[in-house]
Design a protein around this motif. Structure first.
Motif, mmCIF file in Angstrom:
data_model
loop_
_atom_site.group_PDB
_atom_site.id
_atom_site.type_symbol
_atom_site.label_atom_id
_atom_site.label_comp_id
_atom_site.label_asym_id
_atom_site.label_seq_id
_atom_site.Cartn_x
_atom_site.Cartn_y
_atom_site.Cartn_z
ATOM 1 N N CYS A 324 0.822 -1.144 -0.109
ATOM 2 C CA CYS A 324 0.042 0.042 -0.035
ATOM 3 C C CYS A 324 0.892 1.157 0.003
ATOM 4 O O CYS A 324 1.818 1.347 0.779
ATOM 5 C CB CYS A 324 -1.050 0.078 1.309
ATOM 6 N N THR A 325 0.533 2.034 -1.028
ATOM 7 C CA THR A 325 1.374 3.493 -1.098
ATOM 8 C C THR A 325 1.046 4.473 -0.159
ATOM 9 O O THR A 325 1.816 5.312 -0.035
ATOM 10 C CB THR A 325 1.416 3.932 -2.486
ATOM 11 N N ASP A 326 0.167 4.394 0.611
ATOM 12 C CA ASP A 326 -0.647 5.525 1.191
ATOM 13 C C ASP A 326 -0.825 5.354 2.741
ATOM 14 O O ASP A 326 -1.518 5.937 3.450
ATOM 15 C CB ASP A 326 -1.532 6.413 0.528
ATOM 16 N N CYS A 336 -6.371 0.104 2.833
ATOM 17 C CA CYS A 336 -5.364 0.695 1.963
ATOM 18 C C CYS A 336 -6.290 1.672 1.032
ATOM 19 O O CYS A 336 -7.125 1.201 0.110
ATOM 20 C CB CYS A 336 -4.528 -0.255 1.005
ATOM 21 N N SER A 338 -5.307 3.868 -1.469
ATOM 22 C CA SER A 338 -4.983 3.875 -2.716
ATOM 23 C C SER A 338 -5.760 2.845 -3.820
ATOM 24 O O SER A 338 -5.807 3.167 -4.853
ATOM 25 C CB SER A 338 -3.335 3.867 -2.884
ATOM 26 N N ARG A 385 -13.445 7.617 2.889
ATOM 27 C CA ARG A 385 -12.572 8.144 1.736
ATOM 28 C C ARG A 385 -13.819 8.500 0.555
ATOM 29 O O ARG A 385 -13.516 9.639 -0.085
ATOM 30 C CB ARG A 385 -11.912 6.892 1.226
ATOM 31 N N ASP A 393 -5.476 9.814 8.400
ATOM 32 C CA ASP A 393 -4.178 9.707 9.019
ATOM 33 C C ASP A 393 -4.043 10.362 10.082
ATOM 34 O O ASP A 393 -2.958 10.874 10.435
ATOM 35 C CB ASP A 393 -3.187 9.550 7.988
ATOM 36 N N ASN A 449 -3.559 4.214 9.593
ATOM 37 C CA ASN A 449 -2.285 3.427 9.750
ATOM 38 C C ASN A 449 -2.486 2.631 11.042
ATOM 39 O O ASN A 449 -1.329 2.125 11.559
ATOM 40 C CB ASN A 449 -1.090 4.689 10.045
#
Length: 479
Positions: A324-326, A336, A338, A385, A393, A449
């Motif tokens: 996961c990039t974010d 996740c 992204s 989201r 976050d 997170n």
């Protein structure tokens, strides 16, 4: 017949000191205002520090009849003395008139034949209580107070005696009468104990200190331990001598802590019924209320969330690890943003959802919804989201997630039929399992997170806002 308010009708064994069952990080930060500060507890800073009897505590102002001079009796009489000092200053403003202390304070050893309290033999009386007939307070020094102290420290003893003194105060203030249901009297006393603990937390007590982080968290653990046992509808004890679920008793305590003693007079049958809403209290028939955590059950719960919230872009579900990039992945369930994916570590989630073999209803609640509430909370991050305009976050996101999980929990009081024909609904005990998890590991009240806020009080409060409100309220309160 003598009339008295006992702590419980059964032997009490409290929850042990809190030990996190899952790895979470406590968020750090600086508040914007006292009303939106996720790092506060009812307007007070959430801080660690000493909790318990002060080294320089003032001398007790009362004597204990029947004492053996033990340290546990000394702690008990210090607690009663301190509670009386609080009410001497708070009673008039809250209820009018002048406060009158109880007539006598008693101690007994439930393991010995050494007397009576309020007309009852004290042998085997593992309890504490307030006696209406002679306006006295007493406790068992043999088993009850030592077990409370061993499990949750000095302040658990002080809280129990503050609760019993709450019965004396409500009697004196005419808050209750002969026809008042036990449930009302008990939750008023929880509330009155909460108002005393606020006084201690603010540093006003000459005998005790209470930190607003772990100290208060441990008190809430004790409150959860005092919940009513989970019963079936056909149980002969169903509906008799109710004290309240963990959710209800913690809520009542929080009302007093947040709003002061005058607010406790507002707790009546109508208020409790409104607060309880459609939340189930009893299990149907001989059911256990437990749905084992499996891949199929996880899919069904996720499908139920889709039915209830109908996002235009529903999150995907996977049981495999993802990059996961974010967001930082945090088993047992992660979200996740992204890729809009919920990631489940099924073995870990199933372990969290197992009822404790030692669970006799006197410790923290554990079971399937300890796990499913975490799963639902990650779906609520997908809802955030899609809502847009909010961070995922930060500390506000952590509490917003807890709040929205409360909304989802309340929605599931009505059975939800998923597209594949399965039915999902919460049962009696599920809310208490969620509350215990929120206090124990905080994952339901964590951001994307997996980071939570330090105060279990604030985490549970956010969840309750959702249970009693709706999604709009969550977005407005935690913006």
């Amino acid at each position: 017949m003598s009339r008295w308010h006992p702590l419980s009708t059964t032997v009490i064994a409290c929850a042990a000191l809190l030990v996190s069952g899952c790895a979470t990080t406590t968020l750090q930060g600086r508040p914007v205002s006292v009303f939106s500060d996720p790092f506060s507890v009812a307007g007070m800073a959430a801080t660690d520090g000493p909790t318990g009897l002060r080294d320089d505590a003032a001398a007790p102002s009362r004597e204990v009849l029947g004492t053996d001079g033990s340290e546990i009796d000394e702690l008990g009489v210090q607690a009663v003395s301190d509670v009386e000092e609080f009410w001497a200053s708070a009673y008039g403003d809250a209820f009018g008139g002048e406060f009158t202390p109880v007539s006598e304070v008693h101690s007994w050893d439930s393991e010995e034949f050494d007397g009576a309290f309020c007309g009852s033999e004290t042998f085997g009386l593992v309890n504490a209580g307030y006696c209406f007939d002679d306006e006295t307070i007493g406790w068992d020094r043999g088993q009850l107070l030592p077990s409370l102290h061993s499990a949750n420290g000095d302040m658990a003893v002080a809280m129990v005696l503050a609760h019993e003194y709450g019965h004396a105060v409500q009697h004196q203030a005419d808050l209750v009468g002969p026809a008042t249901p036990t449930l009302v009297g008990e939750q008023q006393a929880d509330c009155l104990a909460g108002s005393y603990m606020r006084w201690v937390a603010e540093g006003n007590s000459p005998r005790f200190t209470l930190s607003t982080s772990e100290g208060l968290n441990n008190l809430l653990a004790a409150m959860i331990a005092f919940r009513d046992p989970l019963l079936n509808e056909d149980d002969p004890e169903a509906g008799a001598d109710e004290h309240g679920s963990a959710f209800e008793r913690v809520s009542a305590f929080q009302f007093g802590f947040t709003d002061g003693p005058a607010s406790c007079a507002g707790i009546d049958s109508e208020e409790i019924e409104q607060r309880r809403g459609d939340l189930p209290v009893l299990l149907p028939g001989d059911e256990t209320g437990e749905l084992p955590v499996t891949e199929d059950s996880v899919r069904s719960v996720v499908d139920a969330m889709g039915t209830l919230f109908a996002p235009s872009d529903p999150p995907a579900l996977t049981f495999d690890a993802v990059d996961c990039t974010d967001a930082r992945m945090h088993p047992p369930v992660s979200y996740c943003p992204s890729s809009n994916t919920i990631v489940v570590d099924l073995p870990q989630l199933a372990e969290i959802g197992m009822p404790s073999e030692e669970d006799d209803g006197s410790g923290l609640a554990s079971g399937d919804n300890t796990a499913y509430s975490i799963l639902v909370s990650r779906y609520m991050q997908a809802v955030q989201r899609e809502h847009g305009g909010v961070a995922l976050d930060d500390a506000e996101a952590a509490l917003r997630t807890a709040c929205l999980t409360g909304v989802a929990t309340a929605k599931m009081t009505d059975s939800v039929t998923t597209p594949d024909g399965n039915t999902i609904a919460i049962t009696a005990g599920d809310v208490d399992e969620a509350v215990s998890g929120i206090l124990l590991n905080g994952l339901v009240a964590s951001d994307v997170n997996g980071d939570t806020v330090p105060s279990g009080f604030s985490r549970i409060d956010a969840f309750r806002v959702g249970v009693l409100g709706d999604a709009d309220r969550c977005f407005k309160r935690f913006d």
